[in-house]
Design an enzyme around this catalytic site. Sequence first.
Site, short mmCIF file in Angstrom:
data_model
loop_
_atom_site.label_atom_id
_atom_site.label_comp_id
_atom_site.label_asym_id
_atom_site.label_seq_id
_atom_site.Cartn_x
_atom_site.Cartn_y
_atom_site.Cartn_z
N ASP A 100 0.87 -1.17 0.00
CA ASP A 100 0.00 0.00 0.00
C ASP A 100 0.91 1.23 0.00
O ASP A 100 1.35 1.66 -1.05
CB ASP A 100 -0.92 -0.05 1.22
N THR A 104 5.12 -0.99 6.22
CA THR A 104 5.41 -2.31 6.78
C THR A 104 6.66 -2.90 6.14
O THR A 104 7.53 -3.44 6.83
CB THR A 104 4.20 -3.25 6.60
N LYS A 128 -0.25 -1.58 -5.03
CA LYS A 128 -1.27 -0.58 -5.32
C LYS A 128 -0.70 0.60 -6.11
O LYS A 128 -1.46 1.44 -6.59
CB LYS A 128 -1.91 -0.08 -4.02
#
Length: 140
Positions: A100, A104, A128
């Site tokens: 995204d 992370t 994404k």
Amino acid sequence: MPPERSFSADEMAGRVRSRRPDIAAMPKPPDLIVGILVGACVFVADVARAMSGVGLPLGVEFLWLRSYGGERDGAAVQTRVPPSQAVARRHVLLVDGVLDRGATLVKATSLLFDAGAASVATAVAVDKRRADALLVADHA
């Protein structure tokens, strides 16, 4: 109502197979897969099977990170289970389900290098391709 699937099982298998040659031909091919729990669990198995199919059987380890933020924006990434000592001096293929913003993966990469990984390449099932992404996956 279950979430809408982005890819069928056959489509995902095809995507994984198409990335095998690129991963196997890396200047420093991975000798260990590290998956990010819990989102990458099934994708890690797919990648491990695919790499074994081209003569590159890889061990698998996991780390567990949790992103917190008002909109799951990765404002803070907490480490639930850090990398094990198995990553030391290894060429790691870090696998996650969805890229995204990348907070992370950035945190995971840092943890892996702190634990002594020789190199880290990233692979995600879905990117994404956000304009504000913190990184670009090596394999998507």
